[in-house]
Scaffold this active site. Structure first.
Site, PDB file in Angstrom:
ATOM      1  CD  GLU A 130      13.076   4.963  11.895  1.00 52.45           C
ATOM      2  OE1 GLU A 130      13.056   4.231  10.894  1.00 52.45           O
ATOM      3  OE2 GLU A 130      13.355   6.179  11.841  1.00 52.45           O
TER       4      GLU A 130
ATOM      5  CG  PHE B 216       0.841   2.037   5.577  1.00 49.33           C
ATOM      6  CD1 PHE B 216       1.267   3.286   5.993  1.00 49.33           C
ATOM      7  CD2 PHE B 216       1.624   0.931   5.876  1.00 49.33           C
ATOM      8  CE1 PHE B 216       2.443   3.438   6.703  1.00 49.33           C
ATOM      9  CE2 PHE B 216       2.810   1.067   6.590  1.00 49.33           C
ATOM     10  CZ  PHE B 216       3.224   2.321   7.000  1.00 49.33           C
TER      11      PHE B 216
END
EC number: 2.7.1.113
Length: 277
Positions: free
Chosen positions: A141, A256
């Site tokens: 990340e 989402f």
């Protein structure tokens, strides 16, 4: 350069074990150049774009992948070296909060910490299960590259880093990345793309204490940095290999988090991207 050598000695000390060096250094470098070893992906995107949600979705879809999340907790709770009499470590402060409150004072300190924490994560030994797997993947990340070409660069351009701080940062950043080049190679970037306005809405929703003072203008600056690098290709990159790393751009404007159909679409795009690496 002296700062770079000092940091290099500290990093090497953490990898001093002969067995660990034998397993990590040469074989890993050879594997990367030979096309073997895990595929290394990095997820990039603006603050509050939805990286954490996306990472959780990746882990659910591909539990066999190794995913390294951003070490935010470390930045929020800086501990003094060594233990006190009661066995605990003295808490020195929340550097993430300090940086947002006084960027001119703390930006260089914060970027030094964030870079070093990312570097240590990317240099961690490859787990045995990944070495044995036929098609293994490591996901990070954010990366040591966005630390410089997105965040530190932006802090310099908005005046939070001085000329001399920016010069020193780039000097030891280049030195360390050249020193560990083979072990920091990436096979692909996944750029999560959404407008600054959407990111601002999500930032309000997650309500992280340190981020309450962030303004839309700052997210707009970071959005421009991401677009210049991944879309417009106008960011000056100082590492040749980095210029040829494929980029998958995913539009995450639509929420989402609970949309199964959209999740399936996103993971389908990721899987196609991976097959082509």
């Amino acid at each position: 350069m002296a700062a770079g050598r000092f940091l290099l000695r500290r990093l090497r000390a953490s990898f001093r074990s002969p067995l660990r060096n034998a397993l990590v250094d040469a074989p890993h470098a050879r594997a990367m150049h030979d096309g073997g070893g895990p595929r290394r992906l990095c997820i990039e995107g603006n603050i509050a774009v939805g990286k954490s949600t996306f990472v959780k979705l990746l882990m659910k879809t591909h539990p066999e992948w190794q995913v390294a999340t951003e070490p935010i907790a470390e930045w929020q709770n800086i501990q003094a070296a060594g233990a006190q009499k009661d066995g605990t470590s003295k808490r020195l402060g929340n550097l993430l909060e300090m940086m947002y409150q006084e960027p001119a004072r703390w930006s260089y300190t914060f970027q030094t910490l964030s870079f070093m924490s990312r570097l240590k994560v990317q240099l961690e030994p490859i787990p045995g299960r990944l070495l044995q797997a036929e098609k293994s993947v490591r996901v990070f990340e954010r990366s040591v590259y966005s630390d410089r070409y997105i965040f530190a660069k932006n802090l310099f351009e908005n005046g939070s880093l001085s000329d001399i701080e920016w010069h020193i940062y780039q000097d030891w950043h280049s030195f360390l990345l050249q020193e560990f080049a083979n072990r920091l190679l990436l096979h692909g970037f996944i750029y999560l793309q959404a407008s600054p306005q959407v990111c601002m809405e999500r930032l309000y929703q997650r309500d992280r204490e340190e981020e309450k003072g962030i303004e839309l203008a700052y997210l707009q600056q970071l959005h421009s940095q991401h677009e210049d690098w991944f879309i417009n290709k106008t960011t000056k990159l100082h590492f040749e290999a980095l210029q040829h790393v494929p980029v998958l751009v995913l539009d995450v404007t639509e929420d989402f988090s609970e949309n199964a159909a959209r999740q399936e679409e996103l993971m389908g795009q990721v899987n196609t991207f991976m097959r082509n690496l």
